[in-house]
Design a protein around this motif. Structure first.
Motif, PDB file in Angstrom:
ATOM      1  N   SER A   1       0.686  -1.233  -0.109  1.00 26.03           N
ATOM      2  CA  SER A   1       0.058   0.204  -0.314  1.00 26.03           C
ATOM      3  C   SER A   1       1.445   1.064  -0.059  1.00 26.03           C
ATOM      4  O   SER A   1       0.397   2.530   0.212  1.00 26.03           O
ATOM      5  CB  SER A   1      -1.106  -0.072   1.282  1.00 26.03           C
ATOM      6  OG  SER A   1       0.343   0.668   2.113  1.00 26.03           O
ATOM      7  N   ARG A   2       2.069   0.896   0.298  1.00 23.63           N
ATOM      8  CA  ARG A   2       3.175   2.463   0.046  1.00 23.63           C
ATOM      9  C   ARG A   2       3.514   2.160  -1.660  1.00 23.63           C
ATOM     10  O   ARG A   2       5.525   2.831  -1.820  1.00 23.63           O
ATOM     11  CB  ARG A   2       4.357   2.343   1.268  1.00 23.63           C
ATOM     12  CG  ARG A   2       3.574   1.836   2.684  1.00 23.63           C
ATOM     13  CD  ARG A   2       4.258   1.766   4.188  1.00 23.63           C
ATOM     14  NE  ARG A   2       4.176   1.082   4.568  1.00 23.63           N
ATOM     15  CZ  ARG A   2       4.178   1.598   6.065  1.00 23.63           C
ATOM     16  NH1 ARG A   2       5.326   2.231   6.133  1.00 23.63           N
ATOM     17  NH2 ARG A   2       3.504   0.721   7.315  1.00 23.63           N
ATOM     18  N   GLU A   3       3.024   2.444  -2.058  1.00 19.17           N
ATOM     19  CA  GLU A   3       3.701   2.443  -3.518  1.00 19.17           C
ATOM     20  C   GLU A   3       4.643   3.261  -4.051  1.00 19.17           C
ATOM     21  O   GLU A   3       5.472   3.285  -4.428  1.00 19.17           O
ATOM     22  CB  GLU A   3       2.762   2.152  -4.959  1.00 19.17           C
ATOM     23  CG  GLU A   3       3.090   2.016  -5.911  1.00 19.17           C
ATOM     24  CD  GLU A   3       2.028   1.769  -6.794  1.00 19.17           C
ATOM     25  OE1 GLU A   3       2.045   1.196  -8.247  1.00 19.17           O
ATOM     26  OE2 GLU A   3       0.352   1.496  -6.819  1.00 19.17           O
ATOM     27  N   LYS A   4       3.985   4.544  -3.313  1.00 14.43           N
ATOM     28  CA  LYS A   4       4.641   6.058  -4.140  1.00 14.43           C
ATOM     29  C   LYS A   4       5.592   5.481  -3.943  1.00 14.43           C
ATOM     30  O   LYS A   4       6.948   6.349  -3.987  1.00 14.43           O
ATOM     31  CB  LYS A   4       3.641   7.158  -3.514  1.00 14.43           C
ATOM     32  CG  LYS A   4       4.216   8.562  -3.903  1.00 14.43           C
ATOM     33  CD  LYS A   4       3.826   9.848  -3.625  1.00 14.43           C
ATOM     34  CE  LYS A   4       4.221  11.156  -4.382  1.00 14.43           C
ATOM     35  NZ  LYS A   4       3.854  11.724  -3.567  1.00 14.43           N
ATOM     36  N   ASP A   5       6.232   5.802  -1.873  1.00 18.21           N
ATOM     37  CA  ASP A   5       7.664   5.775  -1.612  1.00 18.21           C
ATOM     38  C   ASP A   5       8.060   4.549  -1.955  1.00 18.21           C
ATOM     39  O   ASP A   5       9.758   4.442  -1.897  1.00 18.21           O
ATOM     40  CB  ASP A   5       7.481   5.346   0.483  1.00 18.21           C
ATOM     41  CG  ASP A   5       6.622   6.598   0.538  1.00 18.21           C
ATOM     42  OD1 ASP A   5       6.860   7.369   0.377  1.00 18.21           O
ATOM     43  OD2 ASP A   5       5.435   6.789   1.480  1.00 18.21           O
ATOM     44  N   LEU A   6       8.035   2.782  -2.257  1.00 24.04           N
ATOM     45  CA  LEU A   6       8.829   2.427  -2.723  1.00 24.04           C
ATOM     46  C   LEU A   6       9.485   2.338  -3.590  1.00 24.04           C
ATOM     47  O   LEU A   6      10.187   2.120  -4.713  1.00 24.04           O
ATOM     48  CB  LEU A   6       7.622   0.925  -2.952  1.00 24.04           C
ATOM     49  CG  LEU A   6       7.781   0.218  -1.064  1.00 24.04           C
ATOM     50  CD1 LEU A   6       6.277  -1.009  -1.919  1.00 24.04           C
ATOM     51  CD2 LEU A   6       8.815  -0.279  -1.053  1.00 24.04           C
ATOM     52  N   THR A   7       8.577   3.170  -5.082  1.00 23.76           N
ATOM     53  CA  THR A   7       8.960   3.840  -5.920  1.00 23.76           C
ATOM     54  C   THR A   7       9.625   4.306  -5.737  1.00 23.76           C
ATOM     55  O   THR A   7      11.447   4.584  -6.549  1.00 23.76           O
ATOM     56  CB  THR A   7       7.655   4.711  -7.258  1.00 23.76           C
ATOM     57  OG1 THR A   7       6.485   3.876  -7.400  1.00 23.76           O
ATOM     58  CG2 THR A   7       8.345   5.118  -8.629  1.00 23.76           C
ATOM     59  N   ASN A   8      10.369   5.764  -5.134  1.00 21.07           N
ATOM     60  CA  ASN A   8      10.603   6.849  -5.203  1.00 21.07           C
ATOM     61  C   ASN A   8      12.433   6.022  -4.341  1.00 21.07           C
ATOM     62  O   ASN A   8      13.293   5.988  -5.263  1.00 21.07           O
ATOM     63  CB  ASN A   8      10.016   7.199  -4.093  1.00 21.07           C
ATOM     64  CG  ASN A   8      11.075   9.248  -3.666  1.00 21.07           C
ATOM     65  OD1 ASN A   8      11.959   8.883  -4.926  1.00 21.07           O
ATOM     66  ND2 ASN A   8      10.871   9.841  -2.844  1.00 21.07           N
ATOM     67  N   VAL A   9      12.301   5.042  -3.229  1.00 25.81           N
ATOM     68  CA  VAL A   9      13.412   4.614  -3.087  1.00 25.81           C
ATOM     69  C   VAL A   9      14.020   3.472  -3.776  1.00 25.81           C
ATOM     70  O   VAL A   9      15.421   3.533  -4.461  1.00 25.81           O
ATOM     71  CB  VAL A   9      13.027   4.074  -1.468  1.00 25.81           C
ATOM     72  CG1 VAL A   9      12.864   2.486  -1.278  1.00 25.81           C
ATOM     73  CG2 VAL A   9      13.887   3.295  -0.878  1.00 25.81           C
ATOM     74  N   SER A  10      13.662   2.701  -4.884  1.00 28.23           N
ATOM     75  CA  SER A  10      14.319   2.334  -5.861  1.00 28.23           C
ATOM     76  C   SER A  10      14.793   2.875  -6.384  1.00 28.23           C
ATOM     77  O   SER A  10      15.354   2.909  -7.306  1.00 28.23           O
ATOM     78  CB  SER A  10      12.458   1.208  -6.510  1.00 28.23           C
ATOM     79  OG  SER A  10      11.689   0.060  -5.418  1.00 28.23           O
ATOM     80  N   ARG A  11      13.796   4.236  -6.898  1.00 28.13           N
ATOM     81  CA  ARG A  11      14.228   4.734  -8.358  1.00 28.13           C
ATOM     82  C   ARG A  11      15.336   5.327  -7.439  1.00 28.13           C
ATOM     83  O   ARG A  11      17.291   5.794  -8.079  1.00 28.13           O
ATOM     84  CB  ARG A  11      13.506   5.944  -8.572  1.00 28.13           C
ATOM     85  CG  ARG A  11      14.371   7.124  -9.128  1.00 28.13           C
ATOM     86  CD  ARG A  11      12.757   8.804  -9.275  1.00 28.13           C
ATOM     87  NE  ARG A  11      12.931   8.913  -8.016  1.00 28.13           N
ATOM     88  CZ  ARG A  11      13.765   9.962  -7.305  1.00 28.13           C
ATOM     89  NH1 ARG A  11      14.531  10.214  -7.321  1.00 28.13           N
ATOM     90  NH2 ARG A  11      12.868   9.568  -5.904  1.00 28.13           N
ATOM     91  N   LEU A  12      15.820   5.519  -5.959  1.00 31.72           N
ATOM     92  CA  LEU A  12      16.918   6.240  -5.992  1.00 31.72           C
ATOM     93  C   LEU A  12      17.904   5.001  -5.500  1.00 31.72           C
ATOM     94  O   LEU A  12      19.486   5.738  -6.056  1.00 31.72           O
ATOM     95  CB  LEU A  12      16.490   6.919  -4.422  1.00 31.72           C
ATOM     96  CG  LEU A  12      15.623   8.245  -3.890  1.00 31.72           C
ATOM     97  CD1 LEU A  12      15.359   8.177  -2.511  1.00 31.72           C
ATOM     98  CD2 LEU A  12      17.042   9.046  -4.311  1.00 31.72           C
ATOM     99  N   LEU A  13      18.085   3.984  -5.405  1.00 35.35           N
ATOM    100  CA  LEU A  13      18.548   2.471  -5.339  1.00 35.35           C
ATOM    101  C   LEU A  13      19.170   2.506  -5.938  1.00 35.35           C
ATOM    102  O   LEU A  13      20.788   2.552  -6.378  1.00 35.35           O
ATOM    103  CB  LEU A  13      18.323   2.022  -4.712  1.00 35.35           C
ATOM    104  CG  LEU A  13      17.729   1.185  -3.104  1.00 35.35           C
ATOM    105  CD1 LEU A  13      16.523   0.635  -2.803  1.00 35.35           C
ATOM    106  CD2 LEU A  13      18.717   1.537  -1.966  1.00 35.35           C
ATOM    107  N   LYS A  14      18.406   2.994  -7.252  1.00 41.38           N
ATOM    108  CA  LYS A  14      18.972   2.697  -9.040  1.00 41.38           C
ATOM    109  C   LYS A  14      20.672   3.722  -9.418  1.00 41.38           C
ATOM    110  O   LYS A  14      20.750   3.257  -9.874  1.00 41.38           O
ATOM    111  CB  LYS A  14      17.907   2.726 -10.052  1.00 41.38           C
ATOM    112  CG  LYS A  14      17.142   1.350  -9.361  1.00 41.38           C
ATOM    113  CD  LYS A  14      16.133   1.291 -10.313  1.00 41.38           C
ATOM    114  CE  LYS A  14      15.197   0.293 -10.490  1.00 41.38           C
ATOM    115  NZ  LYS A  14      13.444   0.183 -11.178  1.00 41.38           N
ATOM    116  N   SER A  15      19.691   4.820  -9.129  1.00 44.42           N
ATOM    117  CA  SER A  15      20.637   6.198  -9.287  1.00 44.42           C
ATOM    118  C   SER A  15      21.944   5.508  -8.859  1.00 44.42           C
ATOM    119  O   SER A  15      23.311   7.048  -8.937  1.00 44.42           O
ATOM    120  CB  SER A  15      19.790   7.653  -9.330  1.00 44.42           C
ATOM    121  OG  SER A  15      19.774   7.124  -7.770  1.00 44.42           O
TER     122      SER A  15
END
Length: 278
Positions: free
Chosen positions: A227-241
């Motif tokens: 249910s925390r999709e927005k935050d998970l998308t954000n942290v995934s982007r940060l980890l990849k960058s």
């Protein structure tokens, strides 16, 4: 006591370097709870030591001059400091060997001997390359560490971004309150990001003690992650960058929600989980 040994006055730079040498080159290392140091603009530096000098100034033991020198007040000169014998002897030894060296000579000596502390140097031609970690889902807890020790661990590990996943990023330990940590990270070129939406409110962590209670807490957290999709998308982007670490308080990841979060993230990003400082 070291300032007393050298006549009651010294530059900020000299005091930092003498304290560093006390920690590295004596058997006592300055004592069990002595300062830790990070690579900074002119070599080893302790944010904690600098912060504690402000307390000495407020209490009337020390004055800081316009030339960035530390000067003992009459109260500071007469202060009777009770230290273990081995620490007192080692302070005298460092003062005798290095007490008359200028700040620049101390920098050159330490840079030649301890090259790690050149990685953030402002001096041209004396800068060692900073390590860069392979992309992984790194996690770390600051429990039991000074902020200097913790930030040095990140730099040694090649981390360039800290992702704070505490719901409420406050701490009584110096350096780990959000505003302070943001400032210190910025001074070391570590990007600081706070994602409270991935934390657990303190009210849900009250009265934790048994393994069963931890298991229940983390299972509820795990079930809430989709249910925390927005935050998970954000942290995934940060980890990849860039090389990033998920930070919380607990030293042991098995007792921290960051481990549950990291394991869930392996289903979203193709990276292994690595716990730092364990």
């Amino acid at each position: 006591m070291m300032l007393q040994q050298v006549g009651g006055t010294a530059s900020n730079l000299q005091m930092m370097k003498w304290a560093f040498l006390l920690s590295c080159e004596t058997l006592s290392h300055g004592g069990k709870t002595f300062y830790q140091f990070i690579p900074y603009r002119y070599g080893p530096y302790s944010f904690t030591l600098n912060q504690e000098t402000d307390s000495l100034i407020r209490n009337g033991f020390l004055e800081k001059g316009l030339d960035n020198r530390w000067n003992l007040t009459p109260l500071g000169k007469n202060l009777d400091i009770a230290l273990p014998n081995d620490v007192s002897k080692d302070i005298c030894q460092i003062s005798e060997i290095y007490g008359k060296l200028s700040g620049q000579k101390l920098i050159n000596l330490i840079y030649d001997k301890y090259s790690w502390f050149t990685i953030n140097s402002d001096l041209p031609g004396r800068k060692r390359k900073r390590p860069v970690a392979e992309k992984s889902i790194y996690t770390a807890g600051y429990e039991g560490k000074t902020v200097d020790e913790f930030l040095n661990l990140l730099m040694e590990s090649g981390i360039s971004r800290l992702i704070d996943v505490r719901y409420n990023p406050i701490s009584r330990r110096y350096g780990f309150h959000k505003s302070t940590l943001l400032r210190l990270c910025s001074s070391l070129k570590i990007d600081y990001q706070h994602l409270p939406g991935l934390g657990i409110p303190g009210s849900e962590r009250e009265h934790l003690g048994s393994d069963h209670q931890y298991t229940s807490l983390f299972e509820n957290y795990r079930c809430s992650l989709p249910s925390r999709e927005k935050d998970l998308t954000n942290v995934s982007r940060l980890l990849k960058s860039e090389p990033s670490v998920l930070m919380c308080m607990e030293a042991n990841p098995e007792f921290c929600h960051r481990n549950v979060l990291a394991q869930h993230l392996t289903t979203l990003v193709d990276m292994p989980v690595k716990h730092l400082g364990c």
